[in-house]
Design a protein around this motif. Structure first.
Motif, PDB file in Angstrom:
ATOM      1  N   ASP A  43      53.384  41.090  28.975  1.00  0.00           N
ATOM      2  CA  ASP A  43      53.353  39.713  28.478  1.00  0.00           C
ATOM      3  C   ASP A  43      54.553  38.914  28.965  1.00  0.00           C
ATOM      4  OD1 ASP A  43      54.932  41.336  26.732  1.00  0.00           O
ATOM      5  OD2 ASP A  43      54.748  39.859  25.131  1.00  0.00           O
ATOM      6  N   LEU A  44      55.723  39.560  29.007  1.00  0.00           N
ATOM      7  CA  LEU A  44      56.916  38.869  29.500  1.00  0.00           C
ATOM      8  C   LEU A  44      56.836  38.643  31.008  1.00  0.00           C
ATOM      9  CD1 LEU A  44      59.756  40.637  27.473  1.00  0.00           C
ATOM     10  CD2 LEU A  44      58.760  38.369  27.081  1.00  0.00           C
ATOM     11  N   ALA A  45      56.356  39.638  31.736  1.00  0.00           N
ATOM     12  CA  ALA A  45      56.205  39.489  33.189  1.00  0.00           C
ATOM     13  C   ALA A  45      55.272  38.329  33.501  1.00  0.00           C
ATOM     14  CB  ALA A  45      55.683  40.781  33.800  1.00  0.00           C
ATOM     15  N   GLU A  46      54.209  38.196  32.707  1.00  0.00           N
ATOM     16  CA  GLU A  46      53.269  37.095  32.911  1.00  0.00           C
ATOM     17  C   GLU A  46      53.897  35.750  32.524  1.00  0.00           C
ATOM     18  OE1 GLU A  46      49.040  35.635  31.073  1.00  0.00           O
ATOM     19  OE2 GLU A  46      49.281  37.772  31.454  1.00  0.00           O
ATOM     20  N   GLU A  47      54.610  35.743  31.395  1.00  0.00           N
ATOM     21  CA  GLU A  47      55.225  34.495  30.927  1.00  0.00           C
ATOM     22  C   GLU A  47      56.286  33.972  31.892  1.00  0.00           C
ATOM     23  OE1 GLU A  47      57.946  32.826  27.211  1.00  0.00           O
ATOM     24  OE2 GLU A  47      56.887  34.721  26.976  1.00  0.00           O
ATOM     25  N   PHE A  48      57.160  34.859  32.358  1.00  0.00           N
ATOM     26  CA  PHE A  48      58.281  34.435  33.186  1.00  0.00           C
ATOM     27  C   PHE A  48      57.981  34.475  34.680  1.00  0.00           C
ATOM     28  CE2 PHE A  48      60.353  35.435  29.175  1.00  0.00           C
ATOM     29  CZ  PHE A  48      61.172  34.334  29.028  1.00  0.00           C
ATOM     30  N   GLY A  49      57.079  35.353  35.104  1.00  0.00           N
ATOM     31  CA  GLY A  49      56.798  35.460  36.529  1.00  0.00           C
ATOM     32  C   GLY A  49      58.083  35.687  37.309  1.00  0.00           C
ATOM     33  N   LEU A  50      58.301  34.860  38.311  1.00  0.00           N
ATOM     34  CA  LEU A  50      59.537  34.952  39.104  1.00  0.00           C
ATOM     35  C   LEU A  50      60.628  34.039  38.555  1.00  0.00           C
ATOM     36  CD1 LEU A  50      58.011  35.004  42.689  1.00  0.00           C
ATOM     37  CD2 LEU A  50      58.805  36.945  41.325  1.00  0.00           C
ATOM     38  N   ASP A  51      60.371  33.405  37.438  1.00  0.00           N
ATOM     39  CA  ASP A  51      61.274  32.414  36.856  1.00  0.00           C
ATOM     40  C   ASP A  51      62.358  33.054  35.993  1.00  0.00           C
ATOM     41  OD1 ASP A  51      61.594  29.751  37.248  1.00  0.00           O
ATOM     42  OD2 ASP A  51      60.250  29.113  35.650  1.00  0.00           O
ATOM     43  N   VAL A  52      63.159  33.926  36.588  1.00  0.00           N
ATOM     44  CA  VAL A  52      64.277  34.559  35.898  1.00  0.00           C
ATOM     45  C   VAL A  52      65.506  34.425  36.770  1.00  0.00           C
ATOM     46  CG1 VAL A  52      62.943  36.207  34.531  1.00  0.00           C
ATOM     47  CG2 VAL A  52      63.647  36.840  36.836  1.00  0.00           C
ATOM     48  N   PRO A  53      66.674  34.509  36.200  1.00  0.00           N
ATOM     49  CA  PRO A  53      67.010  34.787  34.819  1.00  0.00           C
ATOM     50  C   PRO A  53      66.872  33.546  33.929  1.00  0.00           C
ATOM     51  CG  PRO A  53      69.014  34.454  36.064  1.00  0.00           C
ATOM     52  CD  PRO A  53      67.869  34.397  37.047  1.00  0.00           C
ATOM     53  N   VAL A  54      66.700  33.829  32.625  1.00  0.00           N
ATOM     54  CA  VAL A  54      66.660  32.769  31.625  1.00  0.00           C
ATOM     55  C   VAL A  54      67.546  33.216  30.470  1.00  0.00           C
ATOM     56  CG1 VAL A  54      65.225  31.389  30.087  1.00  0.00           C
ATOM     57  CG2 VAL A  54      64.302  32.163  32.272  1.00  0.00           C
ATOM     58  N   LEU A  55      68.457  32.330  30.058  1.00  0.00           N
ATOM     59  CA  LEU A  55      69.392  32.624  28.977  1.00  0.00           C
ATOM     60  C   LEU A  55      69.085  31.761  27.764  1.00  0.00           C
ATOM     61  CD1 LEU A  55      72.014  33.974  27.882  1.00  0.00           C
ATOM     62  CD2 LEU A  55      73.270  32.065  28.946  1.00  0.00           C
ATOM     63  N   PHE A  56      68.965  32.415  26.613  1.00  0.00           N
ATOM     64  CA  PHE A  56      68.799  31.727  25.338  1.00  0.00           C
ATOM     65  C   PHE A  56      70.073  31.912  24.527  1.00  0.00           C
ATOM     66  CE2 PHE A  56      64.536  32.218  26.760  1.00  0.00           C
ATOM     67  CZ  PHE A  56      63.775  31.254  26.131  1.00  0.00           C
ATOM     68  N   VAL A  57      70.529  30.847  23.874  1.00  0.00           N
ATOM     69  CA  VAL A  57      71.680  30.895  22.978  1.00  0.00           C
ATOM     70  C   VAL A  57      71.177  30.495  21.596  1.00  0.00           C
ATOM     71  CG1 VAL A  57      73.963  29.947  22.443  1.00  0.00           C
ATOM     72  CG2 VAL A  57      73.288  30.310  24.839  1.00  0.00           C
ATOM     73  N   SER A  58      71.368  31.376  20.640  1.00  0.00           N
ATOM     74  CA  SER A  58      70.916  31.144  19.263  1.00  0.00           C
ATOM     75  C   SER A  58      69.441  30.742  19.222  1.00  0.00           C
ATOM     76  CB  SER A  58      71.787  30.094  18.574  1.00  0.00           C
ATOM     77  OG  SER A  58      73.125  30.529  18.499  1.00  0.00           O
ATOM     78  N   GLY A  59      68.637  31.396  20.044  1.00  0.00           N
ATOM     79  CA  GLY A  59      67.199  31.184  20.029  1.00  0.00           C
ATOM     80  C   GLY A  59      66.689  29.993  20.824  1.00  0.00           C
ATOM     81  N   LYS A  60      67.592  29.259  21.477  1.00  0.00           N
ATOM     82  CA  LYS A  60      67.174  28.087  22.249  1.00  0.00           C
ATOM     83  C   LYS A  60      67.485  28.298  23.728  1.00  0.00           C
ATOM     84  CE  LYS A  60      67.978  25.045  18.386  1.00  0.00           C
ATOM     85  NZ  LYS A  60      68.933  24.175  17.748  1.00  0.00           N
ATOM     86  N   PHE A  62      68.841  27.909  27.165  1.00  0.00           N
ATOM     87  CA  PHE A  62      70.095  27.275  27.550  1.00  0.00           C
ATOM     88  C   PHE A  62      70.252  27.141  29.058  1.00  0.00           C
ATOM     89  CE2 PHE A  62      74.651  27.598  28.574  1.00  0.00           C
ATOM     90  CZ  PHE A  62      75.083  26.436  27.960  1.00  0.00           C
ATOM     91  N   ALA A  63      69.824  28.145  29.805  1.00  0.00           N
ATOM     92  CA  ALA A  63      70.011  28.106  31.260  1.00  0.00           C
ATOM     93  C   ALA A  63      68.911  28.898  31.946  1.00  0.00           C
ATOM     94  CB  ALA A  63      71.379  28.677  31.641  1.00  0.00           C
ATOM     95  N   LYS A  64      68.567  28.438  33.148  1.00  0.00           N
ATOM     96  CA  LYS A  64      67.563  29.131  33.947  1.00  0.00           C
ATOM     97  C   LYS A  64      68.064  29.190  35.384  1.00  0.00           C
ATOM     98  CE  LYS A  64      63.546  27.162  35.013  1.00  0.00           C
ATOM     99  NZ  LYS A  64      62.171  26.655  34.898  1.00  0.00           N
ATOM    100  N   HIS A  65      67.982  30.354  35.964  1.00  0.00           N
ATOM    101  CA  HIS A  65      68.348  30.641  37.353  1.00  0.00           C
ATOM    102  C   HIS A  65      69.855  30.720  37.567  1.00  0.00           C
ATOM    103  CE1 HIS A  65      64.225  28.876  38.591  1.00  0.00           C
ATOM    104  NE2 HIS A  65      64.104  30.073  38.057  1.00  0.00           N
ATOM    105  N   ARG A  66      70.595  29.693  37.201  1.00  0.00           N
ATOM    106  CA  ARG A  66      72.048  29.706  37.424  1.00  0.00           C
ATOM    107  C   ARG A  66      72.771  29.174  36.192  1.00  0.00           C
ATOM    108  NH1 ARG A  66      69.791  28.873  42.331  1.00  0.00           N
ATOM    109  NH2 ARG A  66      70.694  29.988  44.079  1.00  0.00           N
ATOM    110  N   LEU A  67      74.016  29.629  36.053  1.00  0.00           N
ATOM    111  CA  LEU A  67      74.856  29.184  34.949  1.00  0.00           C
ATOM    112  C   LEU A  67      76.081  28.490  35.536  1.00  0.00           C
ATOM    113  CD1 LEU A  67      75.282  29.218  31.879  1.00  0.00           C
ATOM    114  CD2 LEU A  67      76.427  31.417  32.154  1.00  0.00           C
ATOM    115  N   GLU A  68      76.204  27.200  35.258  1.00  0.00           N
ATOM    116  CA  GLU A  68      77.350  26.449  35.772  1.00  0.00           C
ATOM    117  C   GLU A  68      78.633  26.956  35.125  1.00  0.00           C
ATOM    118  OE1 GLU A  68      76.721  22.231  35.225  1.00  0.00           O
ATOM    119  OE2 GLU A  68      74.585  22.498  35.632  1.00  0.00           O
ATOM    120  N   PRO A  69      79.700  27.119  35.909  1.00  0.00           N
ATOM    121  CA  PRO A  69      80.966  27.618  35.368  1.00  0.00           C
ATOM    122  C   PRO A  69      81.451  26.762  34.192  1.00  0.00           C
ATOM    123  CG  PRO A  69      81.052  27.566  37.759  1.00  0.00           C
ATOM    124  CD  PRO A  69      79.781  26.877  37.351  1.00  0.00           C
TER     125      PRO A  69
END
Length: 91
Positions: A43-60, A62-69
Motif C-alpha cells: 500500500d505504501l509502495a503504491e501510495e508513494f511510488g517513486l515520490d520519496v523521501p517524504v518527511l512528516f513532522v508531528s503528523g504533517k 513537511f518535506a519531499k525529495h530534499r530538505l533545505e538546510p
C-alpha cells in the motif's frame, strides 16, 4: 517529544541525503524518528511510488525529495516553543 516520520526506500540517494539531514538538524531536540521503507508494504509502495523521501513532522507533511538546510531545525524550534506554550496554558 516531537515525532518525525520519514518514508524512504533502499538504494535511493535522495533518501540517504534526507536521512543524514534529519539526523544533523534534529540534534539537540527531543525527537522520535521513525523511518519506513515504502517497499516493505504494497500500500505504501503504491501510495508513494517513486515520490520519496517524504518527511512528516508531528503528523504533517513537511518535506519531499530534499530538505533545505536549517528548515527542519527552525520547524523543531517552533514545535518546541509551541509545546512549552501549551504546557503553560494548561497550568
Amino acid at each position: 517529544m516531537i515525532d518525525l516520520l520519514l518514508y524512504t526506500r533502499r538504494e535511493c540517494h535522495l533518501c540517504d541525503a534526507m536521512k543524514s539531514a534529519v539526523e544533523d538538524e534534529a540534534k539537540g531536540f527531543a525527537v522520535k524518528t521513525t523511518i519506513v521503507d515504502v517497499d516493505s508494504r504494497s500500500d505504501l509502495a503504491e501510495e508513494f511510488g517513486l515520490d520519496v523521501p517524504v518527511l512528516f513532522v508531528s503528523g504533517k507533511k513537511f518535506a519531499k525529495h530534499r530538505l533545505e538546510p536549517g528548515r527542519l531545525r527552525e520547524k523543531l524550534r517552533r514545535e518546541r516553543a509551541g509545546a512549552k506554550d501549551l504546557a503553560r496554558e494548561s497550568r
